[in-house]
Design an enzyme around this catalytic site. Sequence first.
Site, PDB file in Angstrom:
ATOM      1  N   CYS A 102     -34.165   7.895   1.508  1.00  0.00           N
ATOM      2  CA  CYS A 102     -34.055   6.554   0.928  1.00  0.00           C
ATOM      3  C   CYS A 102     -33.109   5.692   1.758  1.00  0.00           C
ATOM      4  CB  CYS A 102     -33.552   6.655  -0.518  1.00  0.00           C
ATOM      5  SG  CYS A 102     -33.331   5.056  -1.296  1.00  0.00           S
TER       6      CYS A 102
ATOM      7  N   CYS B 106     -30.876   3.409  -0.314  1.00  0.00           N
ATOM      8  CA  CYS B 106     -29.726   4.053  -0.957  1.00  0.00           C
ATOM      9  C   CYS B 106     -28.631   4.374   0.071  1.00  0.00           C
ATOM     10  CB  CYS B 106     -30.123   5.369  -1.619  1.00  0.00           C
ATOM     11  SG  CYS B 106     -31.664   5.322  -2.488  1.00  0.00           S
ATOM     12  N   ASP B 107     -29.013   4.859   1.238  1.00  0.00           N
ATOM     13  CA  ASP B 107     -28.040   5.469   2.147  1.00  0.00           C
ATOM     14  C   ASP B 107     -27.797   4.712   3.453  1.00  0.00           C
ATOM     15  OD1 ASP B 107     -27.845   7.529   0.303  1.00  0.00           O
ATOM     16  OD2 ASP B 107     -29.493   8.632   1.204  1.00  0.00           O
TER      17      ASP B 107
END
Length: 331
Positions: free
Chosen positions: A157, A160-161
């Site tokens: 992701c 997300c990261d």
Amino acid sequence: MSGLNFTLSTTPSNNEPSGEGVQHERVIVIGSGPAGLTAALYTARATLNPLVIAGHELGGQIALTHEIENYPGFPEPLGGQELVDLMVAQAERFGARIKTFTAVSKVDFRNGSPFRIWTDDGGEYLADAVIVTVGATPRHLNVPGEEAFTGNGVSYCATCDGYFFRDKEVVVVGGGDSALEEALFLTRFASKVEIIHRRDQLRAGAALQKRARENEKIGFIWDTVVEEIMGDRAVNAVRLRNVKTGEVWEKPTDGIFIFIGHSPNTDLFEGQLERDSFGYIITDHEMRTNVDGVFAAGEAQDRIFRQVSTSVGQGAAAGIMVERWLAGHGE
Ligand code: NAP
């Protein structure tokens, strides 16, 4: 369609506990991605007061998507979470109830309607009709180091990261739309993004290919697979193999983002619903599964289109069919 015996509940299904703490619903939607939230909207507007058992990730995959550019009606890029919030608000406005942070742990569809559903918070439900919209999960490479370094340099992701890779060098695995889209997103943070693809031709659409090829931060490593992910406390290299020449080498990197497709989250329905060899639930064009009264929509049953817009369409179709099905059975 199945020849399973159909027995409609004679108990009133007005969301009252139906004895021994079992809650009886007319419609339960399992999952809360675009298909589930749309099915909830349609069944709510049909005054069926649906209960959505959302799972642990309200909104599903789009909640983790940075931007959506191809959902009609929104000419400017729309944040994935923003779209989830709008869909939730719209479904709730018409009476849908959304049970968050709860997943279905077990179902029993074998005796027909009302169907029995258990949740991981200890809940037990009966539902006259069910719409399954459990979506899909990113596929793993299944190479050494992948599991051990997940969260420490291995990610599925970028939204997300990506932030953790500011001014770092990362690799992206895959040659489809997801790989290119996420690689482009990663260029906001990383100093260099190299796309490792097992062939020398991309599967991604032309527009994304053009943007990726024109981006100075993006490079391509063709005909190559990842054999191992290495590191100490976090990823510091990947071992690669050229599938044409057989050459093997270690490439230093700070992170690896894997976008090689998805698998449907349908294990829960093994022995309950017919699935294809990839695990996708088999439906007809009216979103009916092999069990009378159980419908499925979105990425749990669609391995071809997998767009927000197509999932929304399938969710709407399932919602309409449930309304007709209940009406046809005296509800
Ligand atoms: P995908 O289209 O199935 O592409 C998966 C990619 O991963 C392919 O390039 C495939 O290689 C590669 N791959 C698969 N298994 C692999 C393995 N074990 N090792 C190395 N590489 C592997 O999946 P996706 O990119 O997630 O897209 C899924 C669907 O969502 C598609 O329909 C796509 O159009 C859609 N989508 C659309 C958008 C958009 O419109 N903006 C964005 C994201 C996704 P091969 O090419 O050699 O098979």
